[in-house]
Design a protein around this motif. Structure first.
Motif, mmCIF file in Angstrom:
data_model
loop_
_atom_site.group_PDB
_atom_site.id
_atom_site.type_symbol
_atom_site.label_atom_id
_atom_site.label_comp_id
_atom_site.label_asym_id
_atom_site.label_seq_id
_atom_site.Cartn_x
_atom_site.Cartn_y
_atom_site.Cartn_z
ATOM 1 N N SER A 185 0.829 -1.205 0.000
ATOM 2 C CA SER A 185 0.000 0.000 0.000
ATOM 3 C C SER A 185 0.865 1.257 0.000
ATOM 4 C CB SER A 185 -0.907 0.034 1.238
ATOM 5 O OG SER A 185 -1.806 -1.036 1.285
ATOM 6 N N VAL A 186 0.260 2.350 -0.445
ATOM 7 C CA VAL A 186 0.825 3.675 -0.217
ATOM 8 C C VAL A 186 0.055 4.291 0.943
ATOM 9 C CG1 VAL A 186 1.393 3.913 -2.662
ATOM 10 C CG2 VAL A 186 -0.731 4.933 -1.777
ATOM 11 N N LEU A 187 0.585 5.371 1.483
ATOM 12 C CA LEU A 187 -0.028 6.017 2.648
ATOM 13 C C LEU A 187 -0.093 7.516 2.438
ATOM 14 C CD1 LEU A 187 -0.775 5.647 5.848
ATOM 15 C CD2 LEU A 187 1.505 6.618 6.149
ATOM 16 N N VAL A 188 -1.222 8.119 2.805
ATOM 17 C CA VAL A 188 -1.284 9.579 2.882
ATOM 18 C C VAL A 188 -1.687 9.972 4.298
ATOM 19 C CG1 VAL A 188 -1.866 9.891 0.446
ATOM 20 C CG2 VAL A 188 -3.704 9.767 2.140
ATOM 21 N N SER A 189 -1.182 11.109 4.714
ATOM 22 C CA SER A 189 -1.501 11.672 6.025
ATOM 23 C C SER A 189 -2.005 13.088 5.818
ATOM 24 C CB SER A 189 -0.255 11.669 6.910
ATOM 25 O OG SER A 189 -0.468 12.386 8.113
ATOM 26 N N ASP A 190 -3.110 13.455 6.476
ATOM 27 C CA ASP A 190 -3.681 14.787 6.238
ATOM 28 C C ASP A 190 -2.869 15.908 6.874
ATOM 29 O OD1 ASP A 190 -4.341 14.405 8.906
ATOM 30 O OD2 ASP A 190 -6.505 14.525 8.615
ATOM 31 N N GLY A 191 -1.992 15.563 7.824
ATOM 32 C CA GLY A 191 -1.097 16.539 8.426
ATOM 33 C C GLY A 191 0.324 16.002 8.420
ATOM 34 N N PHE A 192 1.281 16.850 8.697
ATOM 35 C CA PHE A 192 2.665 16.367 8.686
ATOM 36 C C PHE A 192 2.923 15.433 9.864
ATOM 37 C CE2 PHE A 192 3.467 20.676 10.764
ATOM 38 C CZ PHE A 192 3.721 20.185 12.042
ATOM 39 N N PHE A 193 3.977 14.657 9.753
ATOM 40 C CA PHE A 193 4.391 13.776 10.844
ATOM 41 C C PHE A 193 5.305 14.563 11.776
ATOM 42 C CE2 PHE A 193 3.278 10.697 7.567
ATOM 43 C CZ PHE A 193 2.593 9.730 8.295
ATOM 44 N N PRO A 194 4.881 14.799 13.025
ATOM 45 C CA PRO A 194 5.719 15.572 13.952
ATOM 46 C C PRO A 194 6.944 14.793 14.411
ATOM 47 C CG PRO A 194 3.770 14.761 15.075
ATOM 48 C CD PRO A 194 3.598 14.427 13.620
ATOM 49 N N PHE A 195 6.851 13.460 14.346
ATOM 50 C CA PHE A 195 7.966 12.577 14.700
ATOM 51 C C PHE A 195 8.006 11.438 13.676
ATOM 52 C CE2 PHE A 195 6.124 14.366 18.570
ATOM 53 C CZ PHE A 195 7.219 15.020 19.122
ATOM 54 N N ARG A 196 9.076 10.695 13.668
ATOM 55 C CA ARG A 196 9.203 9.611 12.709
ATOM 56 C C ARG A 196 8.500 8.333 13.174
ATOM 57 N NH1 ARG A 196 15.146 7.365 11.752
ATOM 58 N NH2 ARG A 196 13.954 5.523 11.089
ATOM 59 N N ASP A 197 7.974 8.314 14.413
ATOM 60 C CA ASP A 197 7.374 7.079 14.939
ATOM 61 C C ASP A 197 6.224 6.576 14.079
ATOM 62 O OD1 ASP A 197 5.728 9.191 15.663
ATOM 63 O OD2 ASP A 197 5.747 8.756 17.814
ATOM 64 N N GLY A 198 5.360 7.482 13.620
ATOM 65 C CA GLY A 198 4.236 7.070 12.780
ATOM 66 C C GLY A 198 4.694 6.518 11.445
ATOM 67 N N VAL A 199 5.731 7.120 10.886
ATOM 68 C CA VAL A 199 6.286 6.651 9.615
ATOM 69 C C VAL A 199 6.907 5.269 9.777
ATOM 70 C CG1 VAL A 199 8.032 7.106 7.860
ATOM 71 C CG2 VAL A 199 6.627 8.973 8.720
ATOM 72 N N ASP A 200 7.697 5.094 10.827
ATOM 73 C CA ASP A 200 8.322 3.790 11.080
ATOM 74 C C ASP A 200 7.267 2.700 11.248
ATOM 75 O OD1 ASP A 200 11.041 4.493 10.983
ATOM 76 O OD2 ASP A 200 10.975 5.287 13.014
ATOM 77 N N LEU A 201 6.186 3.039 11.942
ATOM 78 C CA LEU A 201 5.105 2.080 12.156
ATOM 79 C C LEU A 201 4.479 1.656 10.831
ATOM 80 C CD1 LEU A 201 3.239 0.593 14.173
ATOM 81 C CD2 LEU A 201 1.839 2.665 14.239
ATOM 82 N N CYS A 202 4.244 2.614 9.952
ATOM 83 C CA CYS A 202 3.614 2.306 8.663
ATOM 84 C C CYS A 202 4.565 1.566 7.734
ATOM 85 C CB CYS A 202 3.116 3.596 8.010
ATOM 86 S SG CYS A 202 1.776 4.399 8.930
ATOM 87 N N ILE A 203 5.835 1.907 7.790
ATOM 88 C CA ILE A 203 6.823 1.187 6.977
ATOM 89 C C ILE A 203 6.850 -0.284 7.373
ATOM 90 C CG2 ILE A 203 9.299 0.922 6.552
ATOM 91 C CD1 ILE A 203 9.525 3.990 6.718
ATOM 92 N N ALA A 204 6.688 -0.552 8.660
ATOM 93 C CA ALA A 204 6.695 -1.936 9.151
ATOM 94 C C ALA A 204 5.519 -2.742 8.618
ATOM 95 C CB ALA A 204 6.687 -1.951 10.679
ATOM 96 N N GLN A 205 4.485 -2.061 8.106
ATOM 97 C CA GLN A 205 3.325 -2.762 7.539
ATOM 98 C C GLN A 205 3.503 -3.028 6.046
ATOM 99 O OE1 GLN A 205 1.539 -3.584 10.143
ATOM 100 N NE2 GLN A 205 2.902 -2.145 11.218
ATOM 101 N N GLY A 206 4.632 -2.617 5.482
ATOM 102 C CA GLY A 206 4.885 -2.877 4.065
ATOM 103 C C GLY A 206 4.509 -1.743 3.146
ATOM 104 N N VAL A 207 4.340 -0.540 3.690
ATOM 105 C CA VAL A 207 4.042 0.630 2.861
ATOM 106 C C VAL A 207 5.228 0.925 1.943
ATOM 107 C CG1 VAL A 207 3.847 3.156 2.985
ATOM 108 C CG2 VAL A 207 2.347 1.722 4.363
#
Length: 424
Positions: free
Chosen positions: A364-386
């Motif tokens: 999958s690809v991912l969109v976020s309606d606001g910026f990521f204030p920290f990398r934790d959310g990005v790391d979490l989504c990358i772990a799902q195969g984004v």
């Protein structure tokens, strides 16, 4: 119990005036209350958000608004507010505010998705499944439904192409409250009318949504104290691949740059960002092959929204397996498993496969309606195969977020949208 049920079928009388006028400086906008003759009775909305709230729907019929040279949508451009008895091919249960605002938010999303046949299913004014495809409207309906069949129950489904018999038969095989389309192929309405309480709406203006998307509308928010907030409506700046901005950031003299998405990833990101326009913030959306694989809505923190969306995706995936293999929902299977060892074994196997498949999120690809204030959310989504991410950009830690996608194996792509897409 019968009195409680009656509450939901009772039409409330409203004392709102027939006409509404709004004066903004030297410009006046004129609105007329929308009513319909249904079953020999002339009524407006059934009720508002709840059965004890009288409500009225108004269509703009006069005046124009121009601010700083920008012309807003005006008379003759109505869609939901312009519905007449002619457009209500079947009224079903008399429409209420939530039915029509669900359809309206679907149109808000579809205005950016005219390039392909697209279907959006709305529930509680948020999309629960959406899909676009070159394979026709029936395939779009099917993919949107199976993206989240649990939440689709009792929802509103809106399409941007004439509804076909194949699509109608699928819609009729499940429970929907509303179906709306720009047109219906011959015989389709007869198929849909088998569901007596289904509201069937013909909205010809859906065919020209791309024209409406070029101009804003006056967005009015009411405050608890009776005050009003007026704003120009949100308009997506992402209409094509070229509209995305490179994800770059500078920190202590070092420039960080993310991989550019592939053409396929770009296509999914455009679709996901368009759907995002109709999602309550804080939100994230996962999309693969033009279909939503996870929609997170209305959370207070971004990483928490990602966590809940991932959990939901696993549940929806397990439910799909249970429905197709056991002919019951995942929750029915859980109940049956309490007293049936065979069902318990089936449940354990389904849960294991759903976990191994990571809820169908890989790729999958991912969109976020606001910026990521920290990398934790990005790391979490990358772990799902984004594989690719689009987000507004502008965080003080953009460099950390870009570093996160660059450190991933394989490397994850990222672009900035250059705008936020909050919807409160």
């Amino acid at each position: 119990m019968s009195d409680l049920k009656k509450m939901y079928t009772t039409l409330l009388h409203d004392s709102f005036p027939e006409d509404l006028r709004i004066t903004l400086g030297n410009q006046e906008l004129v609105y007329k209350k929308r009513t319909w003759n249904i079953g020999g009775e002339v009524r407006g909305l059934r009720y508002g958000e709840n059965p004890d709230q009288p409500a009225a729907l108004y269509e703009q019929v006069g005046g124009e608004l121009i601010l700083e040279g920008v012309a807003f949508r005006g008379p003759g451009q109505g869609l939901v507010s312009a519905l007449t008895e002619e457009h209500m091919l079947q009224a079903g249960k008399h429409p209420g505010k939530t039915n029509l605002t669900d359809v309206d938010n679907a149109l808000n999303i579809l205005q950016y998705l005219s390039a392909k046949p697209c279907a959006v299913i709305l529930k509680h004014n948020n999309p629960c499944g959406a899909a676009w495809t070159d394979d026709g409207i029936a395939e779009a309906v099917s993919r949107a439904f199976w993206a989240d069949r649990i939440a689709a129950f009792g929802g509103a489904i809106v399409v941007n192409r004439p509804l076909t018999k194949e699509a109608a038969e699928l819609i009729n095989s499940f429970y929907f409250e509303v179906v709306a389309a720009p047109e219906f192929e011959p015989g389709v309405v007869d198929i849909l009318k088998a569901r007596k309480n289904l509201r069937i709406l013909k909205i010809p203006g859906i065919a020209r949504l791309d024209e409406l998307a070029r101009s804003p509308f006056l967005d009015i928010k009411a405050l608890f104290d009776g005050g009003l907030v007026l704003q120009t409506s949100f308009q997506s700046r992402i209409r094509s691949e070229a509209d995305f901005l490179p994800a770059t950031a500078e920190k202590d003299g070092t420039i960080y740059t993310a991989r550019k998405p592939s053409r396929k990833e770009m296509d999914d990101l455009i679709f996901a960002w368009s759907v995002e326009a109709g999602v309550t913030s804080n939100s994230v959306i996962f999309v693969r092959d033009g279909v939503t694989t996870g929609i997170g809505t209305g959370e207070q923190d971004r990483v928490g929204c990602a966590e809940l969306t991932i959990t939901k995706a696993r549940t929806k995936y397990a439910d799909l397996l249970a429905f197709k293999e056991q002919n019951m929902s995942i929750f029915e299977l859980m109940l049956a498993a309490r007293s049936d060892s065979a069902k318990a074994a089936a449940l354990a196997d389904i849960r294991r496969r759903a976990e191994e498949a990571r809820g169908g999120l890989p790729g999958s690809v991912l969109v976020s309606d606001g910026f990521f204030p920290f990398r934790d959310g990005v790391d979490l989504c990358i772990a799902q195969g984004v594989t690719a991410i689009a987000q507004p950009g502008g965080s003080l830690r953009d460099f950390e977020v870009i570093r996160a996608v660059n450190e991933a194996t394989p490397q994850v792509a990222m672009v900035f949208t250059g705008q936020r897409s909050f919807k409160h």
